[in-house]
Design a protein around this motif. Sequence first.
Motif, PDB file in Angstrom:
ATOM      1  N   UNK A 224       0.868  -1.180   0.000  1.00 11.21           N
ATOM      2  CA  UNK A 224       0.000   0.000   0.000  1.00 11.21           C
ATOM      3  C   UNK A 224       0.903   1.228   0.000  1.00 11.21           C
ATOM      4  N   UNK A 225       0.375   2.331  -0.546  1.00 10.77           N
ATOM      5  CA  UNK A 225       1.214   3.523  -0.719  1.00 10.77           C
ATOM      6  C   UNK A 225       1.830   4.012   0.590  1.00 10.77           C
ATOM      7  N   UNK A 226       1.101   3.835   1.694  1.00 10.85           N
ATOM      8  CA  UNK A 226       1.638   4.390   2.946  1.00 10.85           C
ATOM      9  C   UNK A 226       2.504   3.404   3.733  1.00 10.85           C
ATOM     10  N   UNK A 227       2.731   2.220   3.185  1.00 16.34           N
ATOM     11  CA  UNK A 227       3.545   1.229   3.881  1.00 16.34           C
ATOM     12  C   UNK A 227       5.018   1.416   3.560  1.00 16.34           C
ATOM     13  N   UNK A 228       5.871   1.100   4.554  1.00 15.23           N
ATOM     14  CA  UNK A 228       7.313   1.146   4.303  1.00 15.23           C
ATOM     15  C   UNK A 228       7.911  -0.226   4.566  1.00 15.23           C
ATOM     16  N   UNK A 229       9.017  -0.488   3.917  1.00 12.22           N
ATOM     17  CA  UNK A 229       9.712  -1.747   4.176  1.00 12.22           C
ATOM     18  C   UNK A 229      10.523  -1.573   5.450  1.00 12.22           C
ATOM     19  N   UNK A 230      10.143  -2.295   6.493  1.00 11.19           N
ATOM     20  CA  UNK A 230      10.902  -2.229   7.734  1.00 11.19           C
ATOM     21  C   UNK A 230      10.845  -3.602   8.409  1.00 11.19           C
ATOM     22  N   UNK A 231      11.418  -3.686   9.615  1.00 14.47           N
ATOM     23  CA  UNK A 231      11.457  -4.976  10.318  1.00 14.47           C
ATOM     24  C   UNK A 231      10.064  -5.525  10.575  1.00 14.47           C
ATOM     25  N   UNK A 232       9.124  -4.601  10.819  1.00  9.19           N
ATOM     26  CA  UNK A 232       7.739  -5.039  11.088  1.00  9.19           C
ATOM     27  C   UNK A 232       7.162  -5.756   9.868  1.00  9.19           C
ATOM     28  N   UNK A 233       7.459  -5.184   8.683  1.00  9.33           N
ATOM     29  CA  UNK A 233       6.982  -5.806   7.435  1.00  9.33           C
ATOM     30  C   UNK A 233       7.605  -7.200   7.273  1.00  9.33           C
ATOM     31  N   UNK A 234       8.907  -7.283   7.518  1.00 12.88           N
ATOM     32  CA  UNK A 234       9.595  -8.578   7.379  1.00 12.88           C
ATOM     33  C   UNK A 234       8.999  -9.623   8.334  1.00 12.88           C
ATOM     34  N   UNK A 235       8.699  -9.185   9.534  1.00 15.30           N
ATOM     35  CA  UNK A 235       8.132 -10.104  10.536  1.00 15.30           C
ATOM     36  C   UNK A 235       6.755 -10.576  10.084  1.00 15.30           C
ATOM     37  N   UNK A 236       5.932  -9.607   9.704  1.00 10.38           N
ATOM     38  CA  UNK A 236       4.561  -9.920   9.306  1.00 10.38           C
ATOM     39  C   UNK A 236       4.539 -10.859   8.107  1.00 10.38           C
ATOM     40  N   UNK A 237       5.456 -10.655   7.199  1.00 10.88           N
ATOM     41  CA  UNK A 237       5.486 -11.458   5.975  1.00 10.88           C
ATOM     42  C   UNK A 237       6.400 -12.680   6.117  1.00 10.88           C
ATOM     43  N   UNK A 238       6.911 -12.874   7.299  1.00 14.04           N
ATOM     44  CA  UNK A 238       7.829 -13.987   7.584  1.00 14.04           C
ATOM     45  C   UNK A 238       9.016 -14.008   6.626  1.00 14.04           C
ATOM     46  N   UNK A 239       9.600 -12.840   6.458  1.00 13.20           N
ATOM     47  CA  UNK A 239      10.748 -12.741   5.545  1.00 13.20           C
ATOM     48  C   UNK A 239      12.064 -12.600   6.309  1.00 13.20           C
ATOM     49  N   UNK A 240      11.963 -12.585   7.643  1.00 10.88           N
ATOM     50  CA  UNK A 240      13.137 -12.398   8.499  1.00 10.88           C
ATOM     51  C   UNK A 240      14.305 -13.304   8.138  1.00 10.88           C
ATOM     52  N   UNK A 241      13.978 -14.560   7.914  1.00 12.48           N
ATOM     53  CA  UNK A 241      15.052 -15.554   7.755  1.00 12.48           C
ATOM     54  C   UNK A 241      15.602 -15.649   6.338  1.00 12.48           C
ATOM     55  N   UNK A 242      14.957 -14.976   5.407  1.00 16.75           N
ATOM     56  CA  UNK A 242      15.454 -15.089   4.023  1.00 16.75           C
ATOM     57  C   UNK A 242      16.767 -14.344   3.866  1.00 16.75           C
ATOM     58  N   UNK A 243      17.749 -15.064   3.391  1.00 21.75           N
ATOM     59  CA  UNK A 243      19.070 -14.458   3.216  1.00 21.75           C
ATOM     60  C   UNK A 243      19.061 -13.484   2.038  1.00 21.75           C
ATOM     61  N   UNK A 244      19.707 -12.351   2.237  1.00 25.75           N
ATOM     62  CA  UNK A 244      19.825 -11.357   1.158  1.00 25.75           C
ATOM     63  C   UNK A 244      20.880 -11.829   0.154  1.00 25.75           C
ATOM     64  N   UNK A 245      20.760 -11.399  -1.092  1.00 24.24           N
ATOM     65  CA  UNK A 245      21.875 -11.675  -2.029  1.00 24.24           C
ATOM     66  C   UNK A 245      23.098 -10.868  -1.581  1.00 24.24           C
ATOM     67  N   UNK A 246      24.320 -11.281  -1.949  1.00 31.38           N
ATOM     68  CA  UNK A 246      25.485 -10.496  -1.525  1.00 31.38           C
ATOM     69  C   UNK A 246      25.388  -9.043  -2.010  1.00 31.38           C
ATOM     70  N   UNK A 247      25.641  -8.106  -1.088  1.00 30.63           N
ATOM     71  CA  UNK A 247      25.481  -6.674  -1.392  1.00 30.63           C
ATOM     72  C   UNK A 247      26.362  -6.240  -2.565  1.00 30.63           C
ATOM     73  N   UNK A 248      27.610  -6.729  -2.599  1.00 32.74           N
ATOM     74  CA  UNK A 248      28.533  -6.259  -3.647  1.00 32.74           C
ATOM     75  C   UNK A 248      28.068  -6.746  -5.030  1.00 32.74           C
ATOM     76  N   UNK A 249      27.505  -7.931  -5.054  1.00 32.23           N
ATOM     77  CA  UNK A 249      26.991  -8.494  -6.304  1.00 32.23           C
ATOM     78  C   UNK A 249      25.827  -7.645  -6.834  1.00 32.23           C
ATOM     79  N   UNK A 250      24.908  -7.327  -5.922  1.00 32.13           N
ATOM     80  CA  UNK A 250      23.741  -6.512  -6.284  1.00 32.13           C
ATOM     81  C   UNK A 250      24.178  -5.109  -6.713  1.00 32.13           C
TER      82      UNK A 250
END
Length: 375
Positions: A224-250
């Motif tokens: 939604x337009x007023x939503x931001x990506x933050x820890x709360x979003x990750x928790x709610x969507x159960x994305x906490x444990x998903x590993x990020x791609x390597x930063x330098x690669x991205x």
Amino acid sequence: MAETRFAIGYALAPKKQNSFIQDSLVSLAKSRGIYLVRIDMERSLVDQGPFDCVLHKLYGDDWKRQLQDFKVKYPNAVILDSPDAIERLHNRISMLQVVSELKIEDHNETFGIPKQIVIYDKETLFDRQAWETLKFPVIAKPLVADGSAKSHKMALVFNHDGLNQLKPPIVLQEFVNHGGVIFKVYVVGEYVKCVKRKSLPDVSEDKLRVSEDLLSFSQVSNLATNERIDDKYYKRMQLDDTEMPPQSFITDIARGLRQAMKLNLFNFDVIRDSRYGNRYLIIDINYFPGYAKMPGYETVLTDFFCDIMYKKQKEVVNCPDEKDCLINTGLDRRQTHNNDKDMRKLISNTCCDVDEGGLPVSTISREEKENSLQV
Ligand SMILES: Nc1ncnc2c1ncn2[C@@H]1O[C@H](COP(=O)(O)OP(=O)(O)OP(=O)(O)O)[C@@H](O)[C@H]1O
Ligand SMILES: O=P(O)(O)O[C@H]1[C@H](OP(=O)(O)O)[C@@H](OP(=O)(O)O)[C@@H](O)[C@@H](O)[C@@H]1OP(=O)(O)O
Ligand SMILES: [Mg+2]
Ligand SMILES: [Mg+2]
């Protein structure tokens, strides 16, 4: 309050204006000398301003012509970004072609795009030969990505019967299992930020056999337009444990895309192919995406505007033909310039430093910025 002022005109659709032009951005930018000014779409652009920079996300030939006319009148104003460069993103084939041209040295990760074909008419849709290289399920995407609601309407097609419901011209792209998480990489000049978003769930062989012919969807990963990506979003969507791609690669991919496309403001969607774990696929690139959902967007965007404007200012001081570079646009020049030295100090519309790809570079440190103001 910053002593130098720059006027950035923005031309955005109402929805974009609402989400992007927030008070928090406007006031932070203002405190650093950047004035965000709405461009009145009822009047012609050349009659407005003057602006040191035009920020825009609008479609159509009329707007392109208006920008061209503005460029003729103010040849040194910065247009963020060039309409010709943006155009490549309005077609889902040309959009991803640029990915194949990228050369990035990485020994652990690989990247590419999913297998895909373009279908222009119904006849080809049912010509099995035309797309025998693709495996079900596939995603059918409208060929045109012009920001309309229609251009976001997709369908997950599970078998041949599902094809009956499709309306060419479309791109058929192999659906790749990726653990239900998409990585959105926001680019703002040299700044790169990768976030996680919920995506379509994986499709198992079993599910493929029993599912319906087709599943329609639209902007599954959007917030939604007023939503931001933050820890709360990750928790709610159960994305906490998903590993990020390597930063330098991205970051390397983002830099490569920025150079190749000559764009400053875009994001791209990346999925990690579950079959390999270290293979990444770029599936979508968007011009001027929903930055307000990005953590700390006010600071990131303000830094970027300042970098571009101060870099130009610094350039003119060092430019032997600076007089030729001057045009009367910035707020300061209208209000405060007293003599030639002040004029040079305050000038903003000049030949700006560009990198190999023709993009304004923002490499000046805070110290350099301060020095450039102390003429
Ligand atoms: N090849 C693919 N394999 C697996 N999932 C995919 C693939 N292509 C798209 N998706 C899923 O479908 C969603 C929509 O696709 P895509 O990003 O191309 O559409 P879009 O309407 O342009 O999105 P946006 O709102 O980011 O502009 C993606 O966010 C992702 O969840
Ligand atoms: O709706 P938001 O502001 O969040 O931004 C979305 C943006 O819509 P807008 O430009 O009309 O606002 C979309 O642009 P169009 O393809 O429709 O042109 C596209 O870029 C989405 O990817 C953005 O979402 P995000 O990927 O950043 O979450
Ligand atoms: Mg997308
Ligand atoms: Mg898109």
